[in-house]
Scaffold this motif. Sequence first.
Motif, PDB file in Angstrom:
ATOM      1  N   PRO A 135      -4.930  -6.929  -0.782  1.00  0.00           N
ATOM      2  CA  PRO A 135      -4.476  -6.775  -2.165  1.00  0.00           C
ATOM      3  C   PRO A 135      -3.747  -5.454  -2.418  1.00  0.00           C
ATOM      4  O   PRO A 135      -2.780  -5.414  -3.191  1.00  0.00           O
ATOM      5  CB  PRO A 135      -5.773  -6.860  -2.978  1.00  0.00           C
ATOM      6  CG  PRO A 135      -6.699  -7.649  -2.129  1.00  0.00           C
ATOM      7  CD  PRO A 135      -6.378  -7.259  -0.724  1.00  0.00           C
ATOM      8  N   THR A 136      -4.195  -4.372  -1.782  1.00  0.00           N
ATOM      9  CA  THR A 136      -3.495  -3.088  -1.928  1.00  0.00           C
ATOM     10  C   THR A 136      -2.064  -3.206  -1.448  1.00  0.00           C
ATOM     11  O   THR A 136      -1.118  -2.787  -2.135  1.00  0.00           O
ATOM     12  CB  THR A 136      -4.238  -1.989  -1.137  1.00  0.00           C
ATOM     13  OG1 THR A 136      -5.392  -1.587  -1.871  1.00  0.00           O
ATOM     14  CG2 THR A 136      -3.365  -0.767  -0.918  1.00  0.00           C
ATOM     15  N   LEU A 137      -1.874  -3.779  -0.262  1.00  0.00           N
ATOM     16  CA  LEU A 137      -0.522  -3.928   0.289  1.00  0.00           C
ATOM     17  C   LEU A 137       0.319  -4.859  -0.583  1.00  0.00           C
ATOM     18  O   LEU A 137       1.512  -4.601  -0.805  1.00  0.00           O
ATOM     19  CB  LEU A 137      -0.601  -4.462   1.716  1.00  0.00           C
ATOM     20  CG  LEU A 137      -1.311  -3.563   2.736  1.00  0.00           C
ATOM     21  CD1 LEU A 137      -1.357  -4.241   4.095  1.00  0.00           C
ATOM     22  CD2 LEU A 137      -0.632  -2.210   2.843  1.00  0.00           C
ATOM     23  N   ALA A 138      -0.293  -5.927  -1.106  1.00  0.00           N
ATOM     24  CA  ALA A 138       0.447  -6.874  -1.947  1.00  0.00           C
ATOM     25  C   ALA A 138       0.921  -6.216  -3.233  1.00  0.00           C
ATOM     26  O   ALA A 138       2.062  -6.425  -3.674  1.00  0.00           O
ATOM     27  CB  ALA A 138      -0.430  -8.083  -2.258  1.00  0.00           C
ATOM     28  N   ALA A 139       0.056  -5.410  -3.857  1.00  0.00           N
ATOM     29  CA  ALA A 139       0.442  -4.731  -5.096  1.00  0.00           C
ATOM     30  C   ALA A 139       1.589  -3.761  -4.853  1.00  0.00           C
ATOM     31  O   ALA A 139       2.535  -3.674  -5.656  1.00  0.00           O
ATOM     32  CB  ALA A 139      -0.769  -3.992  -5.678  1.00  0.00           C
ATOM     33  N   LEU A 140       1.527  -3.029  -3.754  1.00  0.00           N
ATOM     34  CA  LEU A 140       2.588  -2.072  -3.443  1.00  0.00           C
ATOM     35  C   LEU A 140       3.903  -2.794  -3.156  1.00  0.00           C
ATOM     36  O   LEU A 140       4.970  -2.384  -3.637  1.00  0.00           O
ATOM     37  CB  LEU A 140       2.181  -1.214  -2.243  1.00  0.00           C
ATOM     38  CG  LEU A 140       0.991  -0.276  -2.460  1.00  0.00           C
ATOM     39  CD1 LEU A 140       0.584   0.388  -1.146  1.00  0.00           C
ATOM     40  CD2 LEU A 140       1.314   0.791  -3.515  1.00  0.00           C
ATOM     41  N   GLU A 141       3.835  -3.847  -2.354  1.00  0.00           N
ATOM     42  CA  GLU A 141       5.053  -4.587  -2.020  1.00  0.00           C
ATOM     43  C   GLU A 141       5.678  -5.241  -3.242  1.00  0.00           C
ATOM     44  O   GLU A 141       6.901  -5.383  -3.322  1.00  0.00           O
ATOM     45  CB  GLU A 141       4.737  -5.645  -0.961  1.00  0.00           C
ATOM     46  CG  GLU A 141       4.437  -5.040   0.409  1.00  0.00           C
ATOM     47  CD  GLU A 141       3.965  -6.080   1.406  1.00  0.00           C
ATOM     48  OE1 GLU A 141       3.596  -7.197   0.969  1.00  0.00           O
ATOM     49  OE2 GLU A 141       3.966  -5.780   2.617  1.00  0.00           O
ATOM     50  N   ALA A 142       4.841  -5.616  -4.220  1.00  0.00           N
ATOM     51  CA  ALA A 142       5.356  -6.236  -5.447  1.00  0.00           C
ATOM     52  C   ALA A 142       5.895  -5.208  -6.432  1.00  0.00           C
ATOM     53  O   ALA A 142       6.429  -5.570  -7.484  1.00  0.00           O
ATOM     54  CB  ALA A 142       4.259  -7.063  -6.108  1.00  0.00           C
ATOM     55  N   ARG A 164       4.401   1.485   2.750  1.00  0.00           N
ATOM     56  CA  ARG A 164       4.804   0.625   1.644  1.00  0.00           C
ATOM     57  C   ARG A 164       4.861   1.338   0.294  1.00  0.00           C
ATOM     58  O   ARG A 164       5.555   0.883  -0.619  1.00  0.00           O
ATOM     59  CB  ARG A 164       3.837  -0.567   1.543  1.00  0.00           C
ATOM     60  CG  ARG A 164       4.024  -1.581   2.655  1.00  0.00           C
ATOM     61  CD  ARG A 164       2.809  -2.496   2.769  1.00  0.00           C
ATOM     62  NE  ARG A 164       3.009  -3.555   3.746  1.00  0.00           N
ATOM     63  CZ  ARG A 164       2.932  -3.403   5.057  1.00  0.00           C
ATOM     64  NH1 ARG A 164       2.674  -2.200   5.555  1.00  0.00           N
ATOM     65  NH2 ARG A 164       3.118  -4.427   5.873  1.00  0.00           N
ATOM     66  N   ALA A 165       4.127   2.427   0.149  1.00  0.00           N
ATOM     67  CA  ALA A 165       4.034   3.075  -1.163  1.00  0.00           C
ATOM     68  C   ALA A 165       5.260   3.926  -1.456  1.00  0.00           C
ATOM     69  O   ALA A 165       5.707   4.705  -0.611  1.00  0.00           O
ATOM     70  CB  ALA A 165       2.775   3.932  -1.220  1.00  0.00           C
ATOM     71  N   LYS A 166       5.753   3.785  -2.664  1.00  0.00           N
ATOM     72  CA  LYS A 166       6.848   4.635  -3.130  1.00  0.00           C
ATOM     73  C   LYS A 166       6.257   5.897  -3.767  1.00  0.00           C
ATOM     74  O   LYS A 166       5.092   5.903  -4.170  1.00  0.00           O
ATOM     75  CB  LYS A 166       7.714   3.876  -4.136  1.00  0.00           C
ATOM     76  CG  LYS A 166       8.397   2.645  -3.536  1.00  0.00           C
ATOM     77  CD  LYS A 166       9.217   1.912  -4.595  1.00  0.00           C
ATOM     78  CE  LYS A 166       9.954   0.721  -3.969  1.00  0.00           C
ATOM     79  NZ  LYS A 166       9.033  -0.299  -3.422  1.00  0.00           N
ATOM     80  N   PRO A 167       7.044   6.965  -3.861  1.00  0.00           N
ATOM     81  CA  PRO A 167       6.511   8.206  -4.467  1.00  0.00           C
ATOM     82  C   PRO A 167       5.942   7.955  -5.853  1.00  0.00           C
ATOM     83  O   PRO A 167       6.593   7.349  -6.710  1.00  0.00           O
ATOM     84  CB  PRO A 167       7.749   9.107  -4.526  1.00  0.00           C
ATOM     85  CG  PRO A 167       8.630   8.629  -3.407  1.00  0.00           C
ATOM     86  CD  PRO A 167       8.436   7.141  -3.375  1.00  0.00           C
ATOM     87  N   GLY A 168       4.715   8.395  -6.058  1.00  0.00           N
ATOM     88  CA  GLY A 168       4.075   8.264  -7.356  1.00  0.00           C
ATOM     89  C   GLY A 168       3.499   6.906  -7.653  1.00  0.00           C
ATOM     90  O   GLY A 168       2.957   6.682  -8.742  1.00  0.00           O
TER      91      GLY A 168
END
Length: 420
Positions: A135-142, A164-168
Amino acid sequence: MTDAPAPLADPHLVYDPVAGDGPKDVVILGSTGSIGTQAIDLVLRNPARFRVTGLSANGSRVALLAEQAHRLGVRTVAVAREDVVPALREALTARYGAGKPLPEILAGPDAATQLAASDCHTVLNGITGSIGLAPTLAALEAGRTLALANKESLIVGGPLVKARAKPGQIIPVDSEHAALFQALAAGTRADVRKLVVTASGGPFRGRTKEELANVTVEDALAHPTWAMGPVITINSATLVNKGLEVIEAHLLYDIPFDRIEVVVHPQSYVHSMVEFTDGSTLAQATPPDMRGPIAIGLGWPERVPDAAPAFDWSKASTWEFFPLDNEAFPSVNLARHVGELAGTAPAVFNAANEECVEAFRAGRLPFNGIMETVTRVVEEHGTPPTGTSLTVPDVLEAETWARARARELTDRTASAEARA
């Protein structure tokens, strides 16, 4: 230090998905757990700020999940257990009324992951355990803002999350990391000398390793300051939670392990501190209450008025700080070791610990046996290969091996004790 990678969590950067007018749409994963229920309390007290569009839970508390869904008017409810769908539908019908439209129901092991990618502004991941990684990866990718209370997903899949995470995009919700997040707002990364993570010391603060040999499950669950779920509470008793938080701080803020210190603070008023290069130390302090960190995760960069109680400064109080006893509580140093090994080592550490905690709760392993067994599993795992990119299958394979090996060792311990 200025040449280091950008941190995952940076209070100076605000990642803001496109949002419409009105309240911020929020999805809560793990809604029937401790974090989830407190988040819902915060939302209900701030309807102009937040609107919950989806809830997920494992399915063990169907009546509560149905009550939450009805009270919040959510679009979607997700449960990990497909077998509880009939009971959930019945509970929802009882709440909404016969013939009334019900929320969409997602079911199965991927239900929370599917919900995490749904249309919303912020996903609060309050799931316990490494099952929160997908779920963490899915939220970031979305492209959602991720309010992260599920420390295990960052621990076991750090490189995957960082890729996968963008700044902030990530706002930490753990009380310690929310404290560091706020204190770091006072300076630049180049100004930081040290992160100081505070630990309550749990129910066994001050005891020697020998004195811990015969403590019971009830003893371990009697946390002096925090009300948490049983796994997290026992992790607090062994201080495994603090070891995980050291790894998490390293990943979130890109501070080397040798500049992350743990100090015991029994009152749990100071949630963590940042020491700056000029000798100043900034501490973030509130009475022990997770609604404050949750409010930071959901509301940042805005603060939510009266999210949690404040101190009454008209009353005298004493705040104490003690060094960590690494002999009685070896978990923090072991966590540093696996964090430096990186790769699949943190996943092995976390999975073995989860199995050992369950064995302790079931009476098959003594308290000191938790860390003794985890240490052996980590040693047998050895040094992960370097120069390769970590993948989700790598993490899952390492966890499967670690759980199986930990069960073998705990079963052997239980058999030996039964024969004694």
